[in-house]
Write a protein that holds these residues in place. Structure first.
Motif, mmCIF file in Angstrom:
data_model
loop_
_atom_site.group_PDB
_atom_site.id
_atom_site.type_symbol
_atom_site.label_atom_id
_atom_site.label_comp_id
_atom_site.label_asym_id
_atom_site.label_seq_id
_atom_site.Cartn_x
_atom_site.Cartn_y
_atom_site.Cartn_z
ATOM 1 N N ALA A 163 -32.025 0.113 13.962
ATOM 2 C CA ALA A 163 -32.372 -0.515 15.247
ATOM 3 C C ALA A 163 -31.138 -1.104 15.921
ATOM 4 N N ARG A 164 -30.164 -1.521 15.107
ATOM 5 C CA ARG A 164 -28.917 -2.058 15.676
ATOM 6 C C ARG A 164 -27.949 -0.952 16.081
ATOM 7 N N ALA A 165 -28.010 0.157 15.365
ATOM 8 C CA ALA A 165 -26.986 1.188 15.557
ATOM 9 C C ALA A 165 -27.276 2.116 16.726
ATOM 10 N N VAL A 166 -28.539 2.286 17.087
ATOM 11 C CA VAL A 166 -28.831 3.231 18.170
ATOM 12 C C VAL A 166 -28.418 2.642 19.514
ATOM 13 N N ALA A 167 -28.157 3.547 20.461
ATOM 14 C CA ALA A 167 -27.601 3.126 21.750
ATOM 15 C C ALA A 167 -28.694 2.851 22.777
ATOM 16 N N ASP A 168 -29.940 3.079 22.405
ATOM 17 C CA ASP A 168 -31.038 3.013 23.363
ATOM 18 C C ASP A 168 -31.992 1.867 22.995
ATOM 19 N N GLN A 169 -32.146 0.942 23.907
ATOM 20 C CA GLN A 169 -32.929 -0.274 23.654
ATOM 21 C C GLN A 169 -34.397 0.037 23.327
ATOM 22 N N ARG A 170 -34.983 0.966 24.097
ATOM 23 C CA ARG A 170 -36.401 1.291 23.866
ATOM 24 C C ARG A 170 -36.588 1.936 22.499
ATOM 25 N N LEU A 171 -35.662 2.836 22.164
ATOM 26 C CA LEU A 171 -35.706 3.467 20.840
ATOM 27 C C LEU A 171 -35.575 2.418 19.747
ATOM 28 N N SER A 172 -34.692 1.460 19.974
ATOM 29 C CA SER A 172 -34.490 0.399 18.991
ATOM 30 C C SER A 172 -35.791 -0.370 18.741
ATOM 31 N N GLU B 110 -21.302 -0.630 10.224
ATOM 32 C CA GLU B 110 -20.130 -0.603 11.102
ATOM 33 C C GLU B 110 -20.444 0.070 12.430
ATOM 34 N N ILE B 111 -21.249 1.124 12.394
ATOM 35 C CA ILE B 111 -21.610 1.816 13.628
ATOM 36 C C ILE B 111 -22.318 0.851 14.572
ATOM 37 N N ALA B 112 -23.128 -0.022 14.005
ATOM 38 C CA ALA B 112 -23.861 -0.991 14.833
ATOM 39 C C ALA B 112 -22.918 -1.881 15.645
ATOM 40 N N ARG B 113 -21.652 -1.976 15.211
ATOM 41 C CA ARG B 113 -20.680 -2.830 15.904
ATOM 42 C C ARG B 113 -19.718 -2.027 16.769
ATOM 43 N N GLN B 114 -19.934 -0.714 16.866
ATOM 44 C CA GLN B 114 -19.042 0.126 17.661
ATOM 45 C C GLN B 114 -19.473 0.146 19.127
ATOM 46 N N SER B 115 -18.646 0.807 19.930
ATOM 47 C CA SER B 115 -18.923 0.945 21.364
ATOM 48 C C SER B 115 -20.205 1.740 21.611
ATOM 49 N N HIS B 116 -20.692 1.647 22.839
ATOM 50 C CA HIS B 116 -21.888 2.389 23.221
ATOM 51 C C HIS B 116 -21.708 3.885 22.974
ATOM 52 N N GLY B 154 -35.109 5.340 7.420
ATOM 53 C CA GLY B 154 -34.606 3.971 7.227
ATOM 54 C C GLY B 154 -34.680 3.560 5.768
ATOM 55 N N MET B 155 -35.777 3.902 5.130
ATOM 56 C CA MET B 155 -35.927 3.534 3.723
ATOM 57 C C MET B 155 -34.942 4.284 2.845
ATOM 58 N N MET B 156 -34.787 5.589 3.078
ATOM 59 C CA MET B 156 -33.841 6.363 2.269
ATOM 60 C C MET B 156 -32.435 5.789 2.426
ATOM 61 N N MET B 157 -32.058 5.516 3.677
ATOM 62 C CA MET B 157 -30.717 5.003 3.952
ATOM 63 C C MET B 157 -30.515 3.632 3.302
ATOM 64 N N GLY B 158 -31.458 2.732 3.515
ATOM 65 C CA GLY B 158 -31.338 1.388 2.957
ATOM 66 C C GLY B 158 -31.332 1.403 1.441
ATOM 67 N N THR B 159 -32.181 2.240 0.873
ATOM 68 C CA THR B 159 -32.259 2.309 -0.584
ATOM 69 C C THR B 159 -30.963 2.846 -1.184
ATOM 70 N N LEU B 160 -30.393 3.859 -0.543
ATOM 71 C CA LEU B 160 -29.114 4.396 -1.028
ATOM 72 C C LEU B 160 -28.025 3.320 -0.967
ATOM 73 N N GLN B 161 -28.023 2.555 0.100
ATOM 74 C CA GLN B 161 -27.037 1.468 0.220
ATOM 75 C C GLN B 161 -27.217 0.430 -0.880
ATOM 76 N N LEU B 162 -28.463 0.052 -1.139
ATOM 77 C CA LEU B 162 -28.714 -0.929 -2.207
ATOM 78 C C LEU B 162 -28.257 -0.369 -3.549
ATOM 79 N N ALA B 163 -28.541 0.910 -3.782
ATOM 80 C CA ALA B 163 -28.151 1.521 -5.055
ATOM 81 C C ALA B 163 -26.634 1.523 -5.226
ATOM 82 N N ARG B 164 -25.911 1.599 -4.095
ATOM 83 C CA ARG B 164 -24.446 1.564 -4.162
ATOM 84 C C ARG B 164 -23.908 0.149 -4.282
ATOM 85 N N ALA B 165 -24.640 -0.807 -3.722
ATOM 86 C CA ALA B 165 -24.106 -2.171 -3.621
ATOM 87 C C ALA B 165 -24.307 -2.998 -4.884
ATOM 88 N N VAL B 166 -25.334 -2.686 -5.670
ATOM 89 C CA VAL B 166 -25.576 -3.514 -6.851
ATOM 90 C C VAL B 166 -24.538 -3.237 -7.927
#
Lengths: 190, 190
Positions: A163-172, B110-116, B154-166
């Motif tokens: 939700a943070r990474a996408v560029a579209d507010q409605r999609l988020s 990191e993508i969430a903090r990048q430019s539009h 979202g779940m697959m992505m988050g779960t993979l991250q948790l599996a890497r972070a622990v």
DNA sequence: TGTACATCAGTGAACGCGCGTTCACTGATGTAC
DNA sequence: TGTACATCAGTGAACGCGCGTTCACTGATGTAC
């Protein structure tokens, strides 16, 4: 004492507090020790009287942020169970103000690349959050609820990141809604 | 021509390929333009003949990594549907070799903090992946399956991250198992 | 009560290093005449 | 065929800047006598 009793530990906590907000906002690498200390009203040199390294601060700041979130989610859970948790976690405030949101959602990718010590600190906090979620699940044995809780937290975290990474507010907004719906489904399905 | 036809575009692709691996391994900030160009057998100065900025390369490298993953998951899906997708995604290879894994799982924070522009490129790739997952779901209308697919990714992505972070290998394995189980549950629950 | 010293949280300059980006240049090879 | 020039992918030095960490120092206040 040149400073009143408790002065140093108050400073220590202030640095951790500032770091916990700024790391969540900008990431671990983007926030430097000097600028962090300046934010806490100090100069860079004093940093190493409080922490043995930046990684040490990272461990403490992540733990502090997650502990605070645990309190917030715990209060929500006491009032409204799993649904209240997920509505806080996948709410606009957590998405739009990462400095008040989940440190795992802001930093998980980076934490995965940190030292064992940092990941160990993260692991300890994660376990407690998973316990809180597992306690909200009505169905299944302890082990089953725990496994389901891990997946639910993974989904909440991943969904918030998307939700943070996408560029579209409605999609988020749609992503957050999708996450809430799916968490509730997982919460009531055995 | 001083270089054979297609030389420059081959160089361009090589840089994107190197970047897509190294960004996934180390993060966007930790990989510098100079070291990236050296890895591609070039020097830093030529970079800006190929990309207008590092962010431009980031967009292309993320898209390239996700496109390649889409092909891999698409093949899995053709053979074994949603279960095959999740067993690739939440498998030990994706967890332990991030350079061959999901760019979203490595870089979402990191993508969430990048430019539009970077987030827009990510959004386009994400939409296609969600479509692929939605196409594997047996139940519900198009909109329902799409929303479910967003949550599953979202779940697959988050779960993979948790599996890497622990910090604990056994816990990491359990996290992957929990994720697989929950994805399959979501896949068959209306 | 007054002086000398100890304590220690915090200061700020310095270390070497890599960052993203710019730009005048190189040099191999294609084309024009 | 031989010469002069154009093309352009890639080079490498330079810009100012911030990084994490170290360390000799400051200065306010507590304690000892």
């Amino acid at each position: 004492m040149r400073y009143e009793k408790g002065h140093k530990s108050a400073t220590h906590e202030r640095i951790v507090e500032v770091a916990s907000r700024r790391f969540r906002m900008a990431g671990l690498e983007a926030v430097g020790v000097a600028s962090l200390m300046a934010d806490a009203g100090l100069t860079r040199g004093g940093f190493y009287a409080h922490f043995c390294s930046k990684a040490d601060l990272v461990s403490q700041a992540v733990a502090s942020a997650l502990d605070r979130m645990l309190l917030e989610l715990g209060e929500a859970a006491a009032a409204g169970g799993l649904e209240a948790i997920v509505r806080v976690y996948l709410g606009a405030r957590y998405r739009d103000a990462p400095e008040h949101g989940c440190a795992a959602a802001s930093l998980a990718c980076e934490i995965a690349r940190q030292s064992h010590a940092v990941r160990a600190a993260f692991t300890r906090s994660l376990e407690v959050i998973v316990e809180l979620i597992a306690a909200q699940l009505p169905l299944g044995s302890g082990g089953e609820r725990r496994r389901r809780a891990v997946a639910i937290f993974g989904m909440m975290m991943g969904t918030l990141q998307l939700a943070r990474a996408v560029a579209d507010q409605r999609l988020s907004d749609q992503i957050l809604e999708s996450g809430i719906e799916a968490v509730l489904t997982l919460g009531r399905t055995p």
